[in-house]
Design an enzyme around this catalytic site. Sequence first.
Site, PDB file in Angstrom:
ATOM      1  N   ASP A 196       0.861  -1.183   0.000  1.00 33.81           N
ATOM      2  CA  ASP A 196       0.000   0.000   0.000  1.00 33.81           C
ATOM      3  C   ASP A 196       0.900   1.237   0.000  1.00 33.81           C
ATOM      4  OD1 ASP A 196      -1.732  -2.132   0.581  1.00 33.81           O
ATOM      5  OD2 ASP A 196      -3.058  -0.860   1.763  1.00 33.81           O
TER       6      ASP A 196
ATOM      7  N   LYS B 214     -10.279   0.073  -2.441  1.00 35.09           N
ATOM      8  CA  LYS B 214     -10.170  -0.123  -1.001  1.00 35.09           C
ATOM      9  C   LYS B 214     -10.460   1.175  -0.262  1.00 35.09           C
ATOM     10  CE  LYS B 214      -6.889  -1.351   2.690  1.00 35.09           C
ATOM     11  NZ  LYS B 214      -5.520  -1.843   3.001  1.00 35.09           N
TER      12      LYS B 214
ATOM     13  N   LYS C  79      -6.996   3.302  -3.343  1.00 32.96           N
ATOM     14  CA  LYS C  79      -7.405   3.287  -1.940  1.00 32.96           C
ATOM     15  C   LYS C  79      -7.644   4.717  -1.480  1.00 32.96           C
ATOM     16  CE  LYS C  79      -5.384   2.006   2.569  1.00 32.96           C
ATOM     17  NZ  LYS C  79      -4.244   1.318   3.226  1.00 32.96           N
TER      18      LYS C  79
END
Length: 314
Positions: A151, A250, A214
Site C-alpha cells: 500500500d 479499497k 485506496k
Amino acid sequence: MDHPDNPALPLDTDLFHAVNRPAAERRAASLVARRSIKGAHQAAWLLNAIACMDLTTLAGDDTPDRVRRLCGKARRPLADHIMAGLGLDDMPRTGAVCVYPTMVSAAVQALDGSGIPVASVATGFPAGLMPLDLRLAEIRYAVEQGAQEIDIVITRAHVLGGDWTALYDEIAAMKDACGAAHMKAILATGDLVTLSNVYAASIVAMQAGADFIKTSTGKEGVNATLPVGLTMCRAIRDHRAATGNIVGFKPAGGMKTAKDALNWQVLMREELGRDWLRPGLFRLGASSMLGDIERQLEHHVTGRYAASHRHALA
C-alpha cells in the site's frame, strides 16, 4: 486470491473531467437510504465483509506479539458458537493482514499455511514526504520480507499543483519496485480538496499501473467517505471502459461499524457490480469494524447483544 494485474499505460489527461460534488453526495446518500438488508441476508453480507477486510495495525507501539495476535484473529475472526449458530463448517478468514514493513516478517510467520496474504504500507507512510529513492527502497524491503501486497502513498503536492506527469512517474516507479506484489495506491483523498482532484488522481494512478486505488491512510483529518468512494468507483468504471483493464478498490479509515461494512458493499454492488464484492477486487481497510461485525452476527444467532468487550479485536 484472484487479483487481476493492471498494466501501466501512457498518461492521458484527456480522460479527466470535473465532478459535481452535490450530485455525488446526493447519489451516495440515496444508495444507502434505499437499501435495507436484514436477517439472514445481512449475516451473509457481513460474512462477505470479513472476507474482504484488510485487518490492520499501524500504530507506533506495534510489536511482533501484537501482530501475531492480529494474525490469530485473521485466521479465526468468529467465535465457535457463532459459527455453529450460522451453520458454518469452514471458518471465514480476512482478506489480508496489513502492517508496517518491519512487522512483515512476524506476520508472514504467523500466517504461514493460512493462505492469508500480508500487506505492507510503504513509501514513507502516512505522509509520503521522503525522497523517492528511499520510498522505493522501502517497497523493496517489504517485498523481500514477504509482503504480497504493498500500500503506497502518493505525493499530494503533485495533485494539488496539477503536476500529473510527476505523479504518474512516481507511481509507475513504485509499481516497478513492487515486482510481483500487488500495489494499492493510497490517494489520501481527505488532503485533495476537491472530488475533481480525487477523480484525476484515480485515473493517473490506474494509468501508472496501480492494481487497487485506496481512499486514505486513516491518518488524515477526513478519511473514507461515500461521495469520495463513489467518485473513485466511477473512475474505475471509466478506466475499464477506456482500456478493458480491471482495478480494485479499497476504502480505509473512519469505518468502525457493521453498518459501514454494509454501506460500502452496497456502493460496490450498485456502481461496479457483483464482481467487486470479492477480496480480489474489494478490500475494507479496518480493524475495529470486525468487533462490531462479530457482535451483530452473535445477535443474529442468539437474539441478544453481547457486551463489546466480549469481541476484542485480538
